[in-house]
Design a protein around this motif. Structure first.
Motif, PDB file in Angstrom:
ATOM      1  N   GLU A 130       0.900  -1.329  -0.014  1.00 54.51           N
ATOM      2  CA  GLU A 130       0.007  -0.189   0.354  1.00 54.51           C
ATOM      3  C   GLU A 130       0.922   1.056  -0.239  1.00 54.51           C
ATOM      4  O   GLU A 130       2.342   1.177   0.619  1.00 54.51           O
ATOM      5  CB  GLU A 130      -1.181   0.173   1.567  1.00 54.51           C
ATOM      6  N   ILE A 131       0.230   2.584  -0.665  1.00 52.57           N
ATOM      7  CA  ILE A 131       0.719   3.286  -0.534  1.00 52.57           C
ATOM      8  C   ILE A 131       0.273   4.617   0.233  1.00 52.57           C
ATOM      9  O   ILE A 131      -1.379   4.511  -0.558  1.00 52.57           O
ATOM     10  CB  ILE A 131       1.850   3.971  -2.289  1.00 52.57           C
ATOM     11  N   GLU A 132       0.452   5.680   0.629  1.00 53.45           N
ATOM     12  CA  GLU A 132      -0.255   6.485   1.466  1.00 53.45           C
ATOM     13  C   GLU A 132       0.143   8.369   0.790  1.00 53.45           C
ATOM     14  O   GLU A 132       1.321   7.991   2.021  1.00 53.45           O
ATOM     15  CB  GLU A 132      -0.973   6.115   2.743  1.00 53.45           C
ATOM     16  N   ASP A 133      -0.342   8.460   0.089  1.00 53.75           N
ATOM     17  CA  ASP A 133       0.839   9.624  -0.391  1.00 53.75           C
ATOM     18  C   ASP A 133      -0.349  10.999  -0.215  1.00 53.75           C
ATOM     19  O   ASP A 133      -1.082  11.839  -0.574  1.00 53.75           O
ATOM     20  CB  ASP A 133       0.332  10.331  -1.072  1.00 53.75           C
ATOM     21  N   LEU A 134      -0.172  11.720   1.393  1.00 56.06           N
ATOM     22  CA  LEU A 134      -1.330  12.789   2.018  1.00 56.06           C
ATOM     23  C   LEU A 134      -0.269  14.313   2.251  1.00 56.06           C
ATOM     24  O   LEU A 134      -0.815  14.974   2.375  1.00 56.06           O
ATOM     25  CB  LEU A 134      -0.853  12.448   3.441  1.00 56.06           C
ATOM     26  N   THR A 135       0.479  13.967   1.332  1.00 53.01           N
ATOM     27  CA  THR A 135       1.546  15.608   0.848  1.00 53.01           C
ATOM     28  C   THR A 135       0.041  16.474  -0.021  1.00 53.01           C
ATOM     29  O   THR A 135      -0.322  16.143  -0.774  1.00 53.01           O
ATOM     30  CB  THR A 135       2.410  15.233  -0.167  1.00 53.01           C
ATOM     31  N   ASP A 136       0.371  17.450   0.550  1.00 52.92           N
ATOM     32  CA  ASP A 136      -0.306  18.726  -0.001  1.00 52.92           C
ATOM     33  C   ASP A 136       0.020  19.067  -1.302  1.00 52.92           C
ATOM     34  O   ASP A 136       1.078  19.604  -1.563  1.00 52.92           O
ATOM     35  CB  ASP A 136      -0.580  19.378   0.934  1.00 52.92           C
TER      36      ASP A 136
END
Length: 137
Positions: A131-137
């Motif tokens: 899984e990848i989670e990218d929460l970068t704005d």
């Protein structure tokens, strides 16, 4: 009956130690694994559990989390080193956290919005990206 209980308990204890030992064997070389995973596309593809979920922030509405499923057919090389905007690629702007217990490889920004987590699972004595989670704005 008592003999059967002893066998069951001993079997459980043996299986517990075998599973713990396998996790340690897998976790002991994560730094070597991740360096190879970051550089070699064939190796990377072989170490991803497809289909893989990706979660990311919506550019227009950053509080909304979107998701997509990456299949083997839609896979393209994941450039972990350079998957952030060019102006933020200076390694002094973020820390990399590796938590061996839960096998998260994280980039957390220093005074910026970098927040990317790669989740790995230990299976068959190697790591696999799940899984990848990218929460970068």
């Amino acid at each position: 009956m008592k003999f059967f209980k002893i066998i069951c308990i001993n079997t459980f204890i043996l299986l517990f130690f075998i599973s713990c030992n396998q996790q340690k064997n897998c976790g002991s070389d994560f730094n070597i694994f991740i360096e190879k995973f970051k550089k070699e596309s064939t190796f990377q593809k072989q170490h991803i559990d497809f289909p893989m979920m990706e979660y990311y922030s919506d550019e227009d509405f950053p509080m909304d989390i979107l998701e997509r499923m990456t299949t083997e057919d839609s896979y393209s090389f994941i450039d972990i080193e350079n998957n952030i905007p060019k102006e933020l690629r200076n390694k002094d702007l973020y820390d990399i956290h590796i938590n061996q217990d839960t096998i998260y490889y994280q980039k957390i920004g220093k005074q910026n919005s970098i927040n990317i987590t790669y989740k790995f699972r230990c299976t068959q004595k190697t790591y696999r990206l799940i899984e990848i989670e990218d929460l970068t704005d």
